[in-house]
Motif scaffolding. Structure first.
Motif, PDB file in Angstrom:
ATOM      1  N   MET A 264       0.852  -1.178   0.000  1.00 54.26           N
ATOM      2  CA  MET A 264       0.000   0.000   0.000  1.00 54.26           C
ATOM      3  C   MET A 264       0.888   1.227   0.000  1.00 54.26           C
ATOM      4  SD  MET A 264      -3.244   0.802   2.395  1.00 54.26           S
ATOM      5  CE  MET A 264      -2.627   1.365   3.959  1.00 54.26           C
ATOM      6  N   GLY A 265       0.516   2.229  -0.773  1.00 54.14           N
ATOM      7  CA  GLY A 265       1.284   3.455  -0.833  1.00 54.14           C
ATOM      8  C   GLY A 265       1.160   4.261   0.442  1.00 54.14           C
ATOM      9  N   THR A 266       2.175   5.024   0.718  1.00 54.82           N
ATOM     10  CA  THR A 266       2.108   5.885   1.885  1.00 54.82           C
ATOM     11  C   THR A 266       1.190   7.064   1.587  1.00 54.82           C
ATOM     12  OG1 THR A 266       3.955   7.285   1.200  1.00 54.82           O
ATOM     13  CG2 THR A 266       4.497   5.311   2.488  1.00 54.82           C
ATOM     14  N   LYS A 267       0.779   7.757   2.620  1.00 60.20           N
ATOM     15  CA  LYS A 267      -0.071   8.924   2.450  1.00 60.20           C
ATOM     16  C   LYS A 267       0.592   9.934   1.515  1.00 60.20           C
ATOM     17  CE  LYS A 267      -2.232  12.614   5.123  1.00 60.20           C
ATOM     18  NZ  LYS A 267      -2.437  13.171   6.461  1.00 60.20           N
ATOM     19  N   GLU A 268       1.887  10.144   1.694  1.00 60.76           N
ATOM     20  CA  GLU A 268       2.612  11.097   0.857  1.00 60.76           C
ATOM     21  C   GLU A 268       2.610  10.668  -0.600  1.00 60.76           C
ATOM     22  OE1 GLU A 268       3.958   9.828   3.795  1.00 60.76           O
ATOM     23  OE2 GLU A 268       3.408  11.612   4.929  1.00 60.76           O
ATOM     24  N   ASP A 269       2.780   9.368  -0.853  1.00 60.82           N
ATOM     25  CA  ASP A 269       2.759   8.853  -2.231  1.00 60.82           C
ATOM     26  C   ASP A 269       1.402   9.099  -2.885  1.00 60.82           C
ATOM     27  OD1 ASP A 269       5.359   7.885  -1.972  1.00 60.82           O
ATOM     28  OD2 ASP A 269       4.715   5.838  -1.505  1.00 60.82           O
ATOM     29  N   ILE A 270       0.350   8.823  -2.136  1.00 60.33           N
ATOM     30  CA  ILE A 270      -1.003   8.993  -2.659  1.00 60.33           C
ATOM     31  C   ILE A 270      -1.280  10.461  -2.953  1.00 60.33           C
ATOM     32  CG2 ILE A 270      -3.453   8.811  -2.048  1.00 60.33           C
ATOM     33  CD1 ILE A 270      -2.603   6.192  -0.515  1.00 60.33           C
ATOM     34  N   LEU A 271      -0.948  11.335  -2.007  1.00 64.00           N
ATOM     35  CA  LEU A 271      -1.165  12.769  -2.209  1.00 64.00           C
ATOM     36  C   LEU A 271      -0.330  13.294  -3.375  1.00 64.00           C
ATOM     37  CD1 LEU A 271      -1.342  14.007   1.482  1.00 64.00           C
ATOM     38  CD2 LEU A 271      -3.237  13.601  -0.098  1.00 64.00           C
ATOM     39  N   ASN A 272       0.880  12.781  -3.521  1.00 65.86           N
ATOM     40  CA  ASN A 272       1.738  13.182  -4.636  1.00 65.86           C
ATOM     41  C   ASN A 272       1.111  12.776  -5.972  1.00 65.86           C
ATOM     42  OD1 ASN A 272       4.165  14.316  -5.738  1.00 65.86           O
ATOM     43  ND2 ASN A 272       4.870  12.222  -6.099  1.00 65.86           N
ATOM     44  N   LYS A 273       0.554  11.584  -6.051  1.00 68.83           N
ATOM     45  CA  LYS A 273      -0.089  11.135  -7.293  1.00 68.83           C
ATOM     46  C   LYS A 273      -1.305  11.991  -7.628  1.00 68.83           C
ATOM     47  CE  LYS A 273       1.422   6.349  -7.389  1.00 68.83           C
ATOM     48  NZ  LYS A 273       1.003   4.944  -7.472  1.00 68.83           N
ATOM     49  N   ILE A 274      -2.049  12.382  -6.599  1.00 63.59           N
ATOM     50  CA  ILE A 274      -3.212  13.248  -6.822  1.00 63.59           C
ATOM     51  C   ILE A 274      -2.744  14.614  -7.328  1.00 63.59           C
ATOM     52  CG2 ILE A 274      -5.120  14.465  -5.697  1.00 63.59           C
ATOM     53  CD1 ILE A 274      -5.375  11.957  -3.859  1.00 63.59           C
ATOM     54  N   GLN A 275      -1.702  15.143  -6.720  1.00 60.11           N
ATOM     55  CA  GLN A 275      -1.162  16.439  -7.151  1.00 60.11           C
ATOM     56  C   GLN A 275      -0.680  16.374  -8.597  1.00 60.11           C
ATOM     57  OE1 GLN A 275       2.336  17.862  -5.138  1.00 60.11           O
ATOM     58  NE2 GLN A 275       2.075  19.930  -5.909  1.00 60.11           N
ATOM     59  N   ILE A 276       0.026  15.312  -8.937  1.00 59.15           N
ATOM     60  CA  ILE A 276       0.512  15.149 -10.312  1.00 59.15           C
ATOM     61  C   ILE A 276      -0.653  15.093 -11.292  1.00 59.15           C
ATOM     62  CG2 ILE A 276       1.647  13.514 -11.881  1.00 59.15           C
ATOM     63  CD1 ILE A 276       3.575  12.908  -9.494  1.00 59.15           C
ATOM     64  N   LEU A 277      -1.681  14.340 -10.951  1.00 59.63           N
ATOM     65  CA  LEU A 277      -2.863  14.248 -11.809  1.00 59.63           C
ATOM     66  C   LEU A 277      -3.463  15.629 -12.041  1.00 59.63           C
ATOM     67  CD1 LEU A 277      -5.253  12.732 -13.206  1.00 59.63           C
ATOM     68  CD2 LEU A 277      -6.329  12.732 -10.954  1.00 59.63           C
ATOM     69  N   ILE A 278      -3.685  16.356 -10.971  1.00 61.51           N
ATOM     70  CA  ILE A 278      -4.352  17.650 -11.090  1.00 61.51           C
ATOM     71  C   ILE A 278      -3.502  18.659 -11.850  1.00 61.51           C
ATOM     72  CG2 ILE A 278      -5.194  19.637  -9.751  1.00 61.51           C
ATOM     73  CD1 ILE A 278      -6.269  17.534  -7.726  1.00 61.51           C
ATOM     74  N   THR A 279      -2.217  18.716 -11.556  1.00 62.91           N
ATOM     75  CA  THR A 279      -1.375  19.723 -12.212  1.00 62.91           C
ATOM     76  C   THR A 279      -1.022  19.362 -13.656  1.00 62.91           C
ATOM     77  OG1 THR A 279       0.631  18.766 -11.249  1.00 62.91           O
ATOM     78  CG2 THR A 279      -0.386  20.597 -10.062  1.00 62.91           C
ATOM     79  N   ASN A 280      -0.931  18.077 -13.982  1.00 63.60           N
ATOM     80  CA  ASN A 280      -0.536  17.673 -15.329  1.00 63.60           C
ATOM     81  C   ASN A 280      -1.694  17.507 -16.307  1.00 63.60           C
ATOM     82  OD1 ASN A 280       2.104  17.676 -14.491  1.00 63.60           O
ATOM     83  ND2 ASN A 280       2.315  15.464 -14.438  1.00 63.60           N
ATOM     84  N   HIS A 281      -2.896  17.297 -15.807  1.00 63.70           N
ATOM     85  CA  HIS A 281      -4.015  16.987 -16.704  1.00 63.70           C
ATOM     86  C   HIS A 281      -5.113  18.038 -16.723  1.00 63.70           C
ATOM     87  CE1 HIS A 281      -2.426  13.007 -17.602  1.00 63.70           C
ATOM     88  NE2 HIS A 281      -2.134  12.911 -16.326  1.00 63.70           N
ATOM     89  N   TYR A 282      -5.052  18.994 -15.832  1.00 59.83           N
ATOM     90  CA  TYR A 282      -6.099  20.013 -15.752  1.00 59.83           C
ATOM     91  C   TYR A 282      -5.454  21.387 -15.610  1.00 59.83           C
ATOM     92  CZ  TYR A 282      -8.678  15.784 -14.966  1.00 59.83           C
ATOM     93  OH  TYR A 282      -9.181  14.521 -15.122  1.00 59.83           O
ATOM     94  N   LYS A 283      -6.083  22.386 -16.187  1.00 53.08           N
ATOM     95  CA  LYS A 283      -5.534  23.745 -16.113  1.00 53.08           C
ATOM     96  C   LYS A 283      -5.616  24.309 -14.703  1.00 53.08           C
ATOM     97  CE  LYS A 283      -6.588  24.751 -20.888  1.00 53.08           C
ATOM     98  NZ  LYS A 283      -7.555  25.313 -21.800  1.00 53.08           N
ATOM     99  N   THR A 284      -6.679  23.944 -13.996  1.00 56.89           N
ATOM    100  CA  THR A 284      -6.891  24.462 -12.644  1.00 56.89           C
ATOM    101  C   THR A 284      -7.502  23.366 -11.769  1.00 56.89           C
ATOM    102  OG1 THR A 284      -9.158  25.180 -13.101  1.00 56.89           O
ATOM    103  CG2 THR A 284      -7.389  26.781 -13.548  1.00 56.89           C
ATOM    104  N   PRO A 285      -7.410  23.511 -10.455  1.00 57.71           N
ATOM    105  CA  PRO A 285      -8.120  22.573  -9.574  1.00 57.71           C
ATOM    106  C   PRO A 285      -9.636  22.605  -9.811  1.00 57.71           C
ATOM    107  CG  PRO A 285      -6.458  23.752  -8.330  1.00 57.71           C
ATOM    108  CD  PRO A 285      -6.527  24.404  -9.692  1.00 57.71           C
ATOM    109  N   GLU A 286     -10.174  23.772 -10.177  1.00 54.29           N
ATOM    110  CA  GLU A 286     -11.605  23.883 -10.470  1.00 54.29           C
ATOM    111  C   GLU A 286     -11.993  22.997 -11.645  1.00 54.29           C
ATOM    112  OE1 GLU A 286      -9.529  26.532 -10.132  1.00 54.29           O
ATOM    113  OE2 GLU A 286     -10.504  28.072  -8.931  1.00 54.29           O
ATOM    114  N   GLU A 287     -11.137  22.963 -12.660  1.00 58.22           N
ATOM    115  CA  GLU A 287     -11.397  22.124 -13.827  1.00 58.22           C
ATOM    116  C   GLU A 287     -11.370  20.648 -13.434  1.00 58.22           C
ATOM    117  OE1 GLU A 287      -8.928  20.970 -17.721  1.00 58.22           O
ATOM    118  OE2 GLU A 287      -9.355  23.119 -17.595  1.00 58.22           O
ATOM    119  N   ALA A 288     -10.431  20.263 -12.595  1.00 59.09           N
ATOM    120  CA  ALA A 288     -10.361  18.878 -12.127  1.00 59.09           C
ATOM    121  C   ALA A 288     -11.616  18.522 -11.335  1.00 59.09           C
ATOM    122  CB  ALA A 288      -9.113  18.663 -11.269  1.00 59.09           C
TER     123      ALA A 288
END
Length: 88
Positions: free
Chosen positions: A1-25
């Motif tokens: 299981m991933g650590t909390k930091e790993d999971i949060l990092n993956k979420i951050q990467i998803l939002i910043t790399n695939h969406y222009k803004t957090p609102e768009e995500a």
């Protein structure tokens, strides 16, 4: 299981790399357009963030538990913004 930091990092990467803004995500994952994310919609966000299928359910429950300030078992835009601010 991933650590909390790993999971949060993956979420951050998803939002910043695939969406222009957090609102768009947020809008993308808010499938019914009601301004709130259900656990199911959060699971879809986690899937897109490449979080293991085995732990998606647990993580979505923990995210709701940790950020759902009004205790409606949903994450609204205000709660989502607070979660994103903590990730950054």
């Amino acid at each position: 299981m991933g650590t909390k930091e790993d999971i949060l990092n993956k979420i951050q990467i998803l939002i910043t790399n695939h969406y222009k803004t957090p609102e768009e995500a947020f809008a993308f994952f808010d499938k019914d357009g009601d301004g709130k994310l259900t656990k199911g919609e959060i699971v879809e966000l986690l899937k897109k963030a490449e979080i293991s299928g085995f732990i998606r359910g647990m993580v979505s429950s923990k995210l709701v538990e940790g950020y759902d300030k009004n205790r409606d078992e949903l994450i609204d835009w205000s709660e989502f913004k607070q979660a994103i601010a903590k990730i950054k």
